[in-house]
Enzyme design. Structure first.
Site, PDB file in Angstrom:
ATOM      1  N   ASP A   1       0.654  -1.013  -0.633  1.00  0.00           N
ATOM      2  CA  ASP A   1       0.180   0.015  -0.088  1.00  0.00           C
ATOM      3  C   ASP A   1       1.110   1.649  -0.042  1.00  0.00           C
ATOM      4  O   ASP A   1       2.030   1.238   0.488  1.00  0.00           O
ATOM      5  CB  ASP A   1      -0.562  -0.425   1.126  1.00  0.00           C
ATOM      6  CG  ASP A   1      -1.707   1.014   1.246  1.00  0.00           C
ATOM      7  OD1 ASP A   1      -2.493   1.418   0.217  1.00  0.00           O
ATOM      8  OD2 ASP A   1      -2.944   1.104   2.030  1.00  0.00           O
TER       9      ASP A   1
ATOM     10  N   HIS B   1       2.123   3.519  -9.432  1.00  0.00           N
ATOM     11  CA  HIS B   1       1.672   2.123  -9.482  1.00  0.00           C
ATOM     12  C   HIS B   1       2.807   1.554 -10.424  1.00  0.00           C
ATOM     13  O   HIS B   1       3.219   0.397 -10.288  1.00  0.00           O
ATOM     14  CB  HIS B   1       0.411   2.151 -10.336  1.00  0.00           C
ATOM     15  CG  HIS B   1      -0.837   2.366  -9.357  1.00  0.00           C
ATOM     16  ND1 HIS B   1      -1.289   2.219  -7.788  1.00  0.00           N
ATOM     17  CD2 HIS B   1      -2.184   3.267  -9.417  1.00  0.00           C
ATOM     18  CE1 HIS B   1      -2.150   2.273  -7.721  1.00  0.00           C
ATOM     19  NE2 HIS B   1      -2.656   2.928  -8.124  1.00  0.00           N
TER      20      HIS B   1
ATOM     21  N   LEU C   1      11.105 -20.379  -5.202  1.00  0.00           N
ATOM     22  CA  LEU C   1      10.065 -19.817  -4.380  1.00  0.00           C
ATOM     23  C   LEU C   1       8.579 -19.546  -5.341  1.00  0.00           C
ATOM     24  O   LEU C   1       8.164 -20.178  -5.699  1.00  0.00           O
ATOM     25  CB  LEU C   1      10.498 -17.997  -4.476  1.00  0.00           C
ATOM     26  CG  LEU C   1       9.107 -16.562  -3.678  1.00  0.00           C
ATOM     27  CD1 LEU C   1       8.730 -16.974  -2.210  1.00  0.00           C
ATOM     28  CD2 LEU C   1       9.478 -15.885  -4.545  1.00  0.00           C
TER      29      LEU C   1
HETATM   30  C1  IPE Z   1      -5.150  -3.116  -0.269  1.00  0.00           C
HETATM   31  O1  IPE Z   1      -5.067  -1.310  -0.098  1.00  0.00           O
HETATM   32  C2  IPE Z   1      -5.319  -3.308  -1.442  1.00  0.00           C
HETATM   33  C3  IPE Z   1      -4.344  -3.969  -2.136  1.00  0.00           C
HETATM   34  C4  IPE Z   1      -2.989  -3.247  -1.189  1.00  0.00           C
HETATM   35  C5  IPE Z   1      -4.130  -4.421  -3.303  1.00  0.00           C
HETATM   36  P1  IPE Z   1      -5.912  -0.072  -0.307  1.00  0.00           P
HETATM   37  O2  IPE Z   1      -5.293   0.952  -0.396  1.00  0.00           O
HETATM   38  O3  IPE Z   1      -7.368  -0.548  -1.591  1.00  0.00           O
HETATM   39  O4  IPE Z   1      -6.996  -0.110   1.393  1.00  0.00           O
HETATM   40  P2  IPE Z   1      -7.876   0.682   1.727  1.00  0.00           P
HETATM   41  O5  IPE Z   1      -9.027   0.980   0.935  1.00  0.00           O
HETATM   42  O6  IPE Z   1      -7.291   2.198   2.858  1.00  0.00           O
HETATM   43  O7  IPE Z   1      -8.662  -0.308   3.114  1.00  0.00           O
HETATM   44  C1  IPE Z   2      -1.653  -0.172  -3.499  1.00  0.00           C
HETATM   45  O1  IPE Z   2      -1.616   1.302  -3.114  1.00  0.00           O
HETATM   46  C2  IPE Z   2      -2.189  -0.512  -4.348  1.00  0.00           C
HETATM   47  C3  IPE Z   2      -3.354  -0.450  -4.967  1.00  0.00           C
HETATM   48  C4  IPE Z   2      -3.951  -0.486  -3.945  1.00  0.00           C
HETATM   49  C5  IPE Z   2      -3.946  -1.035  -6.250  1.00  0.00           C
HETATM   50  P1  IPE Z   2      -3.464   2.810  -3.293  1.00  0.00           P
HETATM   51  O2  IPE Z   2      -3.170   3.285  -4.587  1.00  0.00           O
HETATM   52  O3  IPE Z   2      -3.574   2.167  -2.409  1.00  0.00           O
HETATM   53  O4  IPE Z   2      -2.179   4.133  -2.609  1.00  0.00           O
HETATM   54  P2  IPE Z   2      -2.707   5.507  -1.600  1.00  0.00           P
HETATM   55  O5  IPE Z   2      -3.002   4.371  -0.480  1.00  0.00           O
HETATM   56  O6  IPE Z   2      -3.873   6.293  -2.336  1.00  0.00           O
HETATM   57  O7  IPE Z   2      -1.409   5.940  -0.888  1.00  0.00           O
HETATM   58 MG    MG Z   3      -4.416   3.149  -0.179  1.00  0.00          MG
END
Ligand code: IPE
Ligand code: IPE
Ligand code: MG
Length: 247
Positions: A20, A37, A131
């Site tokens: 995240d 991303h 792995l």
């Molecule tokens: C959790 O991250 C899902 C992934 C990393 C794929 P999110 O950014 O979607 O989580 P929430 O919505 O903040 O809990």
């Molecule tokens: C995690 O990073 C990637 C996915 C959930 C696909 P985020 O896109 O949730 O990044 P933040 O939380 O907005 O910083």
């Molecule tokens: Mg996120």
């Protein structure tokens, strides 16, 4: 220091990661979320390599949740394209490194070209013994549990299973990670302290580690810090410290 559930080199056998913080990483640089991303894909590559080098047996990565479908369609489309491109680019190298790839999640919602590439990559690497890399895409812990319940109910209605035969082992085998030992170490980057519908069943006794690093900044050194923290804990699985110390 507990060495239970570690492999010979003392690292956890199974690491599960919620990757995240890509969006915040981009925003901090005045860039669009998409740039975050892309940087996240580069970080993923490094961490997979680090896990291969450290002889970790299983790595399970949360790449896209059931709930992430609620994001703006342009972001969802870009993520699907990034997954496809990353897979096309990396699969030969992963195969060379003896990595076995597995995908988990609701494939019926994913674009056809991505599903084809996922199936091909799984097939190509299915005989590998290094792995095991499980990538959760369009995955939710609740979806996984409901899916397992549905498949067991199907077996009962076919007459191949009786309700009395359904126990924890049987249920676990019907989940996406059926046959894989539960994660020992759960890592979430990005500072949030929640599971966000990741492996609800399998994380029952994982050790949790939360890092404030945003996923694109999480590197091999950060992974080692998480592993060191894990190794400093005593896993008791319900027993007392004295019982555990007595072996
Ligand atoms: C959790 O991250 C899902 C992934 C990393 C794929 P999110 O950014 O979607 O989580 P929430 O919505 O903040 O809990
Ligand atoms: C995690 O990073 C990637 C996915 C959930 C696909 P985020 O896109 O949730 O990044 P933040 O939380 O907005 O910083
Ligand atoms: Mg996120």
């Amino acid at each position: 220091m507990s060495r239970e559930n570690t492999n010979e080199s003392g690292v956890p056998a199974h690491v599960a990661i919620v990757m995240d913080g890509n969006g915040r990483w981009a925003r901090a640089r005045g860039k669009a979320r998409n740039a975050g991303h892309r940087a996240g894909v580069r970080a993923t590559r490094q961490i997979v390599e680090a896990c291969v080098e450290r002889d970790i047996r299983y790595l399970t990565l949360f790449a896209f949740s059931s709930e992430n479908w609620k994001r703006p369609p342009t972001e969802v489309r870009l993520l699907m394209r990034l997954f496809l491109e990353a897979l096309q680019r990396e699969v030969a190298e992963l195969h060379k490194n003896d990595v076995r790839l597995r995908f988990m999640g609701d494939r019926s919602l994913l674009p056809d070209d991505l599903v084809r590439q996922m199936n091909d990559s799984e097939q190509l690497t299915s005989g590998n013994s290094g792995l095991q890399l499980n990538v959760a895409v369009s995955y939710g812990g609740r979806w996984d549990i409901v899916n397992a319940a549905r498949s067991l109910a199907g077996a009962v209605s076919d007459g191949t299973l009786t309700p009395a035969e359904i126990d924890e082992d049987q249920f676990a085998r019907a989940l996406s990670l059926g046959g894989v030992p539960d994660p020992d170490l759960f890592i979430r980057t990005g500072g949030e302290k929640r599971i966000s519908n990741f492996l609800l069943w399998n994380l029952a006794y994982a050790e949790f580690y939360f890092s404030n690093a945003l996923w694109p900044d999480f590197d091999a050194q950060a992974l080692d810090e998480a592993i060191d923290d894990y190794l400093s804990r005593q896993r008791r699985f319900g027993r007392t410290a004295e019982q555990v110390n007595a072996g």
